[in-house]
Design a protein around this motif. Structure first.
Motif, PDB file in Angstrom:
ATOM      1  N   TYR A   1      20.398  23.623  59.264  1.00 26.14           N
ATOM      2  CA  TYR A   1      20.212  25.038  58.804  1.00 26.14           C
ATOM      3  C   TYR A   1      20.499  25.140  57.641  1.00 26.14           C
ATOM      4  CZ  TYR A   1      20.605  25.988  63.920  1.00 26.14           C
ATOM      5  OH  TYR A   1      20.225  25.911  65.146  1.00 26.14           O
ATOM      6  N   LEU A   2      19.611  26.170  56.784  1.00 23.45           N
ATOM      7  CA  LEU A   2      19.873  26.615  55.436  1.00 23.45           C
ATOM      8  C   LEU A   2      19.910  28.310  55.615  1.00 23.45           C
ATOM      9  CD1 LEU A   2      18.418  25.386  52.164  1.00 23.45           C
ATOM     10  CD2 LEU A   2      18.506  27.485  52.325  1.00 23.45           C
ATOM     11  N   LEU A   3      21.162  28.817  55.164  1.00 24.55           N
ATOM     12  CA  LEU A   3      21.294  30.158  55.145  1.00 24.55           C
ATOM     13  C   LEU A   3      21.641  30.904  53.759  1.00 24.55           C
ATOM     14  CD1 LEU A   3      22.292  28.819  58.146  1.00 24.55           C
ATOM     15  CD2 LEU A   3      23.350  31.090  58.360  1.00 24.55           C
ATOM     16  N   PRO A   4      21.493  32.200  53.883  1.00 26.77           N
ATOM     17  CA  PRO A   4      21.894  32.716  52.571  1.00 26.77           C
ATOM     18  C   PRO A   4      23.806  32.791  52.511  1.00 26.77           C
ATOM     19  CG  PRO A   4      21.098  34.627  54.115  1.00 26.77           C
ATOM     20  CD  PRO A   4      20.943  33.041  54.579  1.00 26.77           C
ATOM     21  N   GLY A   5      24.142  32.673  51.244  1.00 23.42           N
ATOM     22  CA  GLY A   5      25.709  32.680  51.510  1.00 23.42           C
ATOM     23  C   GLY A   5      26.133  34.053  52.025  1.00 23.42           C
ATOM     24  N   LEU A   6      27.452  33.747  52.590  1.00 20.15           N
ATOM     25  CA  LEU A   6      28.089  35.098  53.332  1.00 20.15           C
ATOM     26  C   LEU A   6      28.666  35.881  52.456  1.00 20.15           C
ATOM     27  CD1 LEU A   6      29.962  32.712  56.143  1.00 20.15           C
ATOM     28  CD2 LEU A   6      27.530  33.529  56.094  1.00 20.15           C
ATOM     29  N   VAL A   7      28.841  37.338  52.849  1.00 23.02           N
ATOM     30  CA  VAL A   7      29.262  38.357  52.064  1.00 23.02           C
ATOM     31  C   VAL A   7      30.490  38.899  52.717  1.00 23.02           C
ATOM     32  CG1 VAL A   7      28.861  40.342  50.666  1.00 23.02           C
ATOM     33  CG2 VAL A   7      27.306  38.737  51.012  1.00 23.02           C
TER      34      VAL A   7
ATOM     35  N   ALA B   1      34.489  28.116  53.458  1.00 23.13           N
ATOM     36  CA  ALA B   1      34.143  28.933  54.456  1.00 23.13           C
ATOM     37  C   ALA B   1      32.655  29.462  54.607  1.00 23.13           C
ATOM     38  CB  ALA B   1      35.115  29.995  54.956  1.00 23.13           C
ATOM     39  N   GLY B   2      31.916  29.060  53.461  1.00 22.00           N
ATOM     40  CA  GLY B   2      30.675  29.587  53.068  1.00 22.00           C
ATOM     41  C   GLY B   2      30.352  30.877  52.594  1.00 22.00           C
ATOM     42  N   ILE B   3      31.426  31.494  52.262  1.00 21.31           N
ATOM     43  CA  ILE B   3      31.565  32.699  51.594  1.00 21.31           C
ATOM     44  C   ILE B   3      31.414  32.622  50.144  1.00 21.31           C
ATOM     45  CG2 ILE B   3      33.094  34.903  50.987  1.00 21.31           C
ATOM     46  CD1 ILE B   3      34.622  34.042  53.634  1.00 21.31           C
ATOM     47  N   THR B   4      30.407  33.581  49.605  1.00 17.13           N
ATOM     48  CA  THR B   4      29.853  33.002  48.180  1.00 17.13           C
ATOM     49  C   THR B   4      30.164  34.647  47.537  1.00 17.13           C
ATOM     50  OG1 THR B   4      27.509  33.708  48.718  1.00 17.13           O
ATOM     51  CG2 THR B   4      28.322  31.374  48.420  1.00 17.13           C
TER      52      THR B   4
ATOM     53  N   THR C   1      34.924  29.848  42.205  1.00 14.83           N
ATOM     54  CA  THR C   1      33.746  29.266  42.338  1.00 14.83           C
ATOM     55  C   THR C   1      32.923  30.432  43.087  1.00 14.83           C
ATOM     56  OG1 THR C   1      34.510  28.607  44.414  1.00 14.83           O
ATOM     57  CG2 THR C   1      34.566  27.096  42.864  1.00 14.83           C
ATOM     58  N   VAL C   2      33.579  31.519  43.813  1.00 13.25           N
ATOM     59  CA  VAL C   2      33.023  32.515  44.550  1.00 13.25           C
ATOM     60  C   VAL C   2      32.921  34.028  43.663  1.00 13.25           C
ATOM     61  CG1 VAL C   2      33.375  34.082  46.254  1.00 13.25           C
ATOM     62  CG2 VAL C   2      33.904  31.430  46.708  1.00 13.25           C
ATOM     63  N   ASP C   3      32.218  34.855  43.776  1.00 14.89           N
ATOM     64  CA  ASP C   3      32.032  36.042  43.371  1.00 14.89           C
ATOM     65  C   ASP C   3      32.981  37.148  43.789  1.00 14.89           C
ATOM     66  OD1 ASP C   3      31.367  38.115  41.762  1.00 14.89           O
ATOM     67  OD2 ASP C   3      29.632  38.947  42.538  1.00 14.89           O
ATOM     68  N   HIS C   4      34.202  37.285  43.056  1.00 12.78           N
ATOM     69  CA  HIS C   4      35.313  38.153  43.759  1.00 12.78           C
ATOM     70  C   HIS C   4      35.171  39.695  43.328  1.00 12.78           C
ATOM     71  CE1 HIS C   4      38.061  35.169  45.225  1.00 12.78           C
ATOM     72  NE2 HIS C   4      37.324  34.136  44.492  1.00 12.78           N
ATOM     73  N   ARG C   5      35.389  40.542  44.199  1.00 10.84           N
ATOM     74  CA  ARG C   5      35.490  41.821  43.941  1.00 10.84           C
ATOM     75  C   ARG C   5      36.635  42.441  44.619  1.00 10.84           C
ATOM     76  NH1 ARG C   5      30.074  43.914  42.307  1.00 10.84           N
ATOM     77  NH2 ARG C   5      28.907  42.022  41.670  1.00 10.84           N
ATOM     78  N   LEU C   6      36.890  43.864  44.465  1.00 10.43           N
ATOM     79  CA  LEU C   6      38.176  44.344  45.077  1.00 10.43           C
ATOM     80  C   LEU C   6      37.861  45.325  46.028  1.00 10.43           C
ATOM     81  CD1 LEU C   6      40.194  45.476  41.954  1.00 10.43           C
ATOM     82  CD2 LEU C   6      40.775  43.359  43.461  1.00 10.43           C
ATOM     83  N   HIS C   7      38.852  45.274  47.133  1.00  8.93           N
ATOM     84  CA  HIS C   7      38.650  46.357  48.110  1.00  8.93           C
ATOM     85  C   HIS C   7      40.413  46.719  48.413  1.00  8.93           C
ATOM     86  CE1 HIS C   7      38.595  46.844  52.985  1.00  8.93           C
ATOM     87  NE2 HIS C   7      39.167  47.779  52.401  1.00  8.93           N
TER      88      HIS C   7
ATOM     89  N   ALA D   1      27.031  21.897  52.834  1.00 13.55           N
ATOM     90  CA  ALA D   1      27.309  22.207  51.328  1.00 13.55           C
ATOM     91  C   ALA D   1      27.276  23.846  51.043  1.00 13.55           C
ATOM     92  CB  ALA D   1      26.004  21.663  50.716  1.00 13.55           C
ATOM     93  N   VAL D   2      27.667  24.224  50.129  1.00 11.84           N
ATOM     94  CA  VAL D   2      27.784  25.813  49.914  1.00 11.84           C
ATOM     95  C   VAL D   2      27.384  25.816  48.352  1.00 11.84           C
ATOM     96  CG1 VAL D   2      28.924  27.804  49.927  1.00 11.84           C
ATOM     97  CG2 VAL D   2      29.536  26.183  51.547  1.00 11.84           C
ATOM     98  N   TYR D   3      26.427  26.590  47.862  1.00 13.16           N
ATOM     99  CA  TYR D   3      25.994  26.798  46.485  1.00 13.16           C
ATOM    100  C   TYR D   3      25.995  28.290  46.017  1.00 13.16           C
ATOM    101  CZ  TYR D   3      23.932  22.167  47.359  1.00 13.16           C
ATOM    102  OH  TYR D   3      23.389  20.843  47.361  1.00 13.16           O
ATOM    103  N   ASN D   4      26.802  28.365  44.772  1.00 13.32           N
ATOM    104  CA  ASN D   4      26.761  29.826  44.344  1.00 13.32           C
ATOM    105  C   ASN D   4      25.802  30.053  43.097  1.00 13.32           C
ATOM    106  OD1 ASN D   4      27.448  32.186  42.991  1.00 13.32           O
ATOM    107  ND2 ASN D   4      29.652  32.098  43.685  1.00 13.32           N
TER     108      ASN D   4
END
Length: 378
Positions: free
Chosen positions: A47-53, A88-91, A129-135, A369-372
């Motif tokens: 499988y190839l999927l979009p990164g998880l949000v 974990a696949g979270i980008t 390595t991941v795009d971090h934002r705040l909650h 594999a995970v790519y950002n």
């Protein structure tokens, strides 16, 4: 021009699955075509999927205090947390930072500012390595929650504010015994102290919650910040959230509340651990029950980042739903909820090459594999 070719993968596209080839150029998806080519990464039908949000994870707290009374160096904890998410696949992630807590000396009362600063500095330094934002999770019964939150209203990383109320006897803790079980276990409150503890929490909520809600709602409106309700238990809770201008209903605790939220256009968010375990640890409605009623829009890892991919397959297999449909709760829906769907959340030409590949042996799906933005991060 840097190019990567992924071929012979089961591409999970917005409207279906395609066995084919995806091309990445300069960090973006440049082409998607059916068929297999004789170059690039051959997926052998994986499988190839979009990164998880991810919109709500407390994982940074786990890395800061891996055991009771252990305080890990914050810079290192943030990097460990980032690597957990990547694995974990979270980008894209909204790191959940609590403003206010039930005990005056808790980590949430003393470390929120250093946590925010560390995340911002790490992002600016390219440490993650991941795009971090705040909650920002705002506890309404905490007397200073608005004045503490307000300075962050224009923070460049802020994407989401949630209004929390963990007062015993309502919402998540309608059952007082569950409240006692949770807080005695987590905070070491003795049986003898528990009744005073409960009275104090109820008094604080009565004194501060309404005014704090009003001020935080106004702040979110004035600064165009996405707002979420939390642990709605009744249709009245949902109507209050709608009046506040909330867009997301986090973890509704009953079927009635979830129905009310979904009917009126709130994005219902539930937890992946609940899906995998088959129940709520607080004794509330199960996430799968809501999924079966088509009432769930977004899935969050909550306190177990690795749970997301497994939960995706739990939904797909449990409901006999195509994976490309199930994955929307983990990708495009959360991206859309916080206004990021223009450049991520789905496999489409022109979007960021935030992608993951995985193999499923029928037991536990495994990320390979995970790519950002086209760069491999795990």
């Amino acid at each position: 021009m840097k190019e990567h070719v992924f071929t012979n993968y089961r591409l999970q596209l917005p409207d279906g699955e395609l066995v084919g080839t995806l091309v990445v150029q300069d960090g973006k998806i440049a082409d998607i075509q059916p068929g297999i080519v004789n170059q690039g990464h051959n997926g052998d039908g994986d499988y190839l999927l979009p990164g998880l949000v991810e919109l709500h994870t407390d994982n940074l707290e786990q890395r800061m205090s891996p055991r009771p009374k252990v305080n890990w160096p914050l810079d290192a904890a943030a990097v460990y947390h980032d690597r957990d998410l990547a694995a974990a696949g979270i980008t894209t992630v909204c790191d959940a930072i609590s403003i206010g807590d039930i005990t005056p000396n808790s980590m949430r009362m003393t470390q929120f500012s250093p946590m925010i600063d560390t995340l911002y500095q790490g992002k600016m330094a390219g440490r993650f390595t991941v795009d971090h934002r705040l909650h920002l999770r705002c506890e309404l019964g905490y007397d200073k929650v608005h004045e503490t939150t307000e300075p962050y209203a224009n923070h460049p990383m802020l994407s989401l504010i949630s209004l929390m109320d963990h007062t015993p006897g309502q919402r998540q803790f309608v059952k007082i015994e569950k409240y006692k079980e949770y807080y005695q276990g987590k905070h070491g409150v003795s049986e003898g102290e528990m009744e005073d503890f409960i009275r104090h929490r109820i008094a604080a909520q009565h004194q501060h919650a309404e005014d704090n809600r009003r001020q935080l709602v106004n702040m979110a409106r004035n600064h165009d910040i996405c707002l979420a309700s939390h642990d709605d238990a009744t249709p009245e809770h949902v109507q209050e959230a709608l009046a506040d201008g909330a867009k997301i209903a986090e973890f509704p605790t009953t079927l009635d509340a979830a129905k009310e939220a979904h009917t009126h256009g709130l994005q219902v968010l539930m937890g992946a651990p609940n899906l995998i375990l088959g129940k709520s640890h607080s004794g509330n409605v199960s996430a799968m029950a809501l999924v079966e009623h088509d009432l769930v829009d977004i899935i969050s890892s909550d306190y177990v980042p690795q749970s997301l991919v497994q939960a995706m397959f739990v939904i797909a297999e449990g409901r006999e739903t195509p994976l490309h449909q199930a994955m929307k709760l983990f990708t495009i829906n959360p991206a859309k909820a916080i206004g990021l769907d223009i450049d991520r959340g789905s496999l489409e030409v022109g979007k960021r090459a935030d992608i993951l590949t995985l193999h499923h042996d029928g037991v536990v799906p495994k990320l390979t594999a995970v790519y950002n933005q086209g760069k491999r991060i795990a």
